[in-house]
Design a protein around this motif. Structure first.
Motif, PDB file in Angstrom:
ATOM      1  N   ILE A 127       0.962  -1.128   0.039  1.00 60.27           N
ATOM      2  CA  ILE A 127      -0.051  -0.042  -0.055  1.00 60.27           C
ATOM      3  C   ILE A 127       0.835   1.386   0.063  1.00 60.27           C
ATOM      4  CG2 ILE A 127      -1.622   1.248   1.339  1.00 60.27           C
ATOM      5  CD1 ILE A 127      -2.856  -1.266   2.356  1.00 60.27           C
ATOM      6  N   LYS A 128       0.568   2.081  -0.691  1.00 60.29           N
ATOM      7  CA  LYS A 128       1.267   3.560  -0.671  1.00 60.29           C
ATOM      8  C   LYS A 128       0.605   4.394   0.403  1.00 60.29           C
ATOM      9  CE  LYS A 128      -1.019   4.745  -5.060  1.00 60.29           C
ATOM     10  NZ  LYS A 128      -1.059   5.401  -6.194  1.00 60.29           N
ATOM     11  N   LEU A 129       1.528   4.983   1.115  1.00 62.23           N
ATOM     12  CA  LEU A 129       1.076   5.818   2.105  1.00 62.23           C
ATOM     13  C   LEU A 129       0.901   7.344   1.822  1.00 62.23           C
ATOM     14  CD1 LEU A 129       0.456   6.202   5.208  1.00 62.23           C
ATOM     15  CD2 LEU A 129       3.026   6.476   5.640  1.00 62.23           C
ATOM     16  N   SER A 130      -0.206   7.844   1.991  1.00 62.72           N
ATOM     17  CA  SER A 130      -0.293   9.490   1.602  1.00 62.72           C
ATOM     18  C   SER A 130       0.301  10.295   2.506  1.00 62.72           C
ATOM     19  CB  SER A 130      -1.920   9.668   1.211  1.00 62.72           C
ATOM     20  OG  SER A 130      -2.129  10.944   0.972  1.00 62.72           O
ATOM     21  N   LEU A 131       1.167  11.152   2.285  1.00 64.35           N
ATOM     22  CA  LEU A 131       1.894  12.122   3.245  1.00 64.35           C
ATOM     23  C   LEU A 131       1.339  13.433   3.001  1.00 64.35           C
ATOM     24  CD1 LEU A 131       5.541  10.495   2.814  1.00 64.35           C
ATOM     25  CD2 LEU A 131       3.839  10.392   4.504  1.00 64.35           C
ATOM     26  N   PRO A 132       1.912  14.334   3.731  1.00 60.39           N
ATOM     27  CA  PRO A 132       1.437  15.888   3.302  1.00 60.39           C
ATOM     28  C   PRO A 132       2.014  16.476   2.033  1.00 60.39           C
ATOM     29  CG  PRO A 132       2.167  15.505   5.555  1.00 60.39           C
ATOM     30  CD  PRO A 132       2.329  14.171   5.004  1.00 60.39           C
ATOM     31  N   GLU A 133       1.492  17.376   1.574  1.00 58.49           N
ATOM     32  CA  GLU A 133       2.149  18.060   0.249  1.00 58.49           C
ATOM     33  C   GLU A 133       2.002  17.057  -1.033  1.00 58.49           C
ATOM     34  OE1 GLU A 133       6.122  18.859   1.151  1.00 58.49           O
ATOM     35  OE2 GLU A 133       5.568  19.960   3.022  1.00 58.49           O
ATOM     36  N   GLY A 134       1.132  16.140  -0.965  1.00 63.29           N
ATOM     37  CA  GLY A 134       0.401  15.378  -2.127  1.00 63.29           C
ATOM     38  C   GLY A 134       1.749  14.193  -2.459  1.00 63.29           C
ATOM     39  N   ILE A 135       2.527  13.921  -1.796  1.00 57.02           N
ATOM     40  CA  ILE A 135       3.615  12.811  -1.998  1.00 57.02           C
ATOM     41  C   ILE A 135       3.122  11.586  -1.316  1.00 57.02           C
ATOM     42  CG2 ILE A 135       5.587  14.410  -2.398  1.00 57.02           C
ATOM     43  CD1 ILE A 135       6.320  13.836   0.336  1.00 57.02           C
ATOM     44  N   TYR A 136       3.747  10.539  -1.755  1.00 59.27           N
ATOM     45  CA  TYR A 136       3.238   9.096  -1.285  1.00 59.27           C
ATOM     46  C   TYR A 136       4.534   8.584  -1.013  1.00 59.27           C
ATOM     47  CZ  TYR A 136      -1.453  10.091  -2.844  1.00 59.27           C
ATOM     48  OH  TYR A 136      -2.628  10.745  -3.136  1.00 59.27           O
ATOM     49  N   GLU A 137       4.312   7.458  -0.121  1.00 60.86           N
ATOM     50  CA  GLU A 137       5.545   6.481   0.261  1.00 60.86           C
ATOM     51  C   GLU A 137       5.419   5.072   0.015  1.00 60.86           C
ATOM     52  OE1 GLU A 137       8.075   7.324   3.984  1.00 60.86           O
ATOM     53  OE2 GLU A 137       6.713   5.774   4.400  1.00 60.86           O
ATOM     54  N   CYS A 138       6.004   4.404  -0.579  1.00 60.46           N
ATOM     55  CA  CYS A 138       5.894   2.884  -0.730  1.00 60.46           C
ATOM     56  C   CYS A 138       5.973   2.506   0.851  1.00 60.46           C
ATOM     57  CB  CYS A 138       6.951   2.667  -1.594  1.00 60.46           C
ATOM     58  SG  CYS A 138       7.112   0.864  -1.836  1.00 60.46           S
ATOM     59  N   GLN A 139       5.350   1.677   1.333  1.00 60.08           N
ATOM     60  CA  GLN A 139       5.291   0.862   2.555  1.00 60.08           C
ATOM     61  C   GLN A 139       6.575  -0.347   2.454  1.00 60.08           C
ATOM     62  OE1 GLN A 139       3.474   1.937   5.760  1.00 60.08           O
ATOM     63  NE2 GLN A 139       4.199   3.533   4.358  1.00 60.08           N
ATOM     64  N   SER A 140       6.757  -0.669   1.425  1.00 58.70           N
ATOM     65  CA  SER A 140       7.820  -1.912   1.236  1.00 58.70           C
ATOM     66  C   SER A 140       9.321  -1.458   1.698  1.00 58.70           C
ATOM     67  CB  SER A 140       7.765  -2.509  -0.041  1.00 58.70           C
ATOM     68  OG  SER A 140       8.487  -3.647  -0.150  1.00 58.70           O
ATOM     69  N   CYS A 141       9.581  -0.163   0.898  1.00 55.01           N
ATOM     70  CA  CYS A 141      11.009   0.176   0.710  1.00 55.01           C
ATOM     71  C   CYS A 141      11.008   1.794   1.214  1.00 55.01           C
ATOM     72  CB  CYS A 141      11.483   0.108  -0.676  1.00 55.01           C
ATOM     73  SG  CYS A 141      10.926   1.335  -1.657  1.00 55.01           S
ATOM     74  N   GLY A 142      10.117   2.651   1.398  1.00 56.70           N
ATOM     75  CA  GLY A 142      10.217   3.712   1.880  1.00 56.70           C
ATOM     76  C   GLY A 142      10.551   4.785   0.995  1.00 56.70           C
ATOM     77  N   ASN A 143      10.197   4.540  -0.289  1.00 57.95           N
ATOM     78  CA  ASN A 143      10.654   5.380  -1.436  1.00 57.95           C
ATOM     79  C   ASN A 143       9.459   6.452  -1.294  1.00 57.95           C
ATOM     80  OD1 ASN A 143      10.891   6.522  -3.894  1.00 57.95           O
ATOM     81  ND2 ASN A 143      10.351   5.002  -4.949  1.00 57.95           N
ATOM     82  N   ARG A 144       9.827   7.596  -1.415  1.00 59.24           N
ATOM     83  CA  ARG A 144       8.973   8.970  -1.370  1.00 59.24           C
ATOM     84  C   ARG A 144       8.733   9.601  -2.616  1.00 59.24           C
ATOM     85  NH1 ARG A 144       8.926  12.101   4.490  1.00 59.24           N
ATOM     86  NH2 ARG A 144       8.667  10.131   5.601  1.00 59.24           N
TER      87      ARG A 144
END
Length: 122
Positions: free
Chosen positions: A80-97
């Motif tokens: 699942i991708k994590l929705s972060l502020p400022e419209g960016i997303y983070e990969c829950q597997s590796c932490g790629n933002r």
């Protein structure tokens, strides 16, 4: 809060509990029995040591239960991708933002995101 077994003081707490429970009472049994103060000290030491060991065991059980919960949570949300502020997303597997909203997979680890799988960081 840091984990007990990663701090390095878990062994020290167990050692202190064993010392209070068994070492001090055994050493006090070597002195003459007419020293009532030492007998009381021995009993208090034993009770304190047992209390330390029991409370520490309870604390460890709670921590293991939390570890089990977080491991299950991670396994359920790894794709699942994590929705972060400022419209960016983070990969829950590796932490790629550098994930965008429309990306179907991570460009670093290659994991395919679940359809509609999105978590909010709030």
């Amino acid at each position: 809060m840091k984990k007990i077994n990663s701090n390095g003081y878990g062994g020290k707490v167990i050692g202190a509990g064993l010392t209070l429970s068994f070492v001090i009472p055994m050493l006090s049994s070597l002195v003459p029995k007419n020293w009532t103060e030492l007998l009381w000290l021995s009993k208090i030491s034993f009770i304190t040591g047992i209390a330390v060991l029991v409370l520490f065991s309870i604390w460890l059980m709670i921590e293991f239960k939390q570890d089990k919960f977080w491991n299950r949570h991670y396994k359920d949300n790894v794709s699942i991708k994590l929705s972060l502020p400022e419209g960016i997303y983070e990969c829950q597997s590796c932490g790629n933002r550098q994930i965008k909203k429309n990306d179907k997979s991570c460009n670093i680890c290659g994991i395919k995101f679940k359809e509609g799988g999105e978590l909010n960081a709030e």
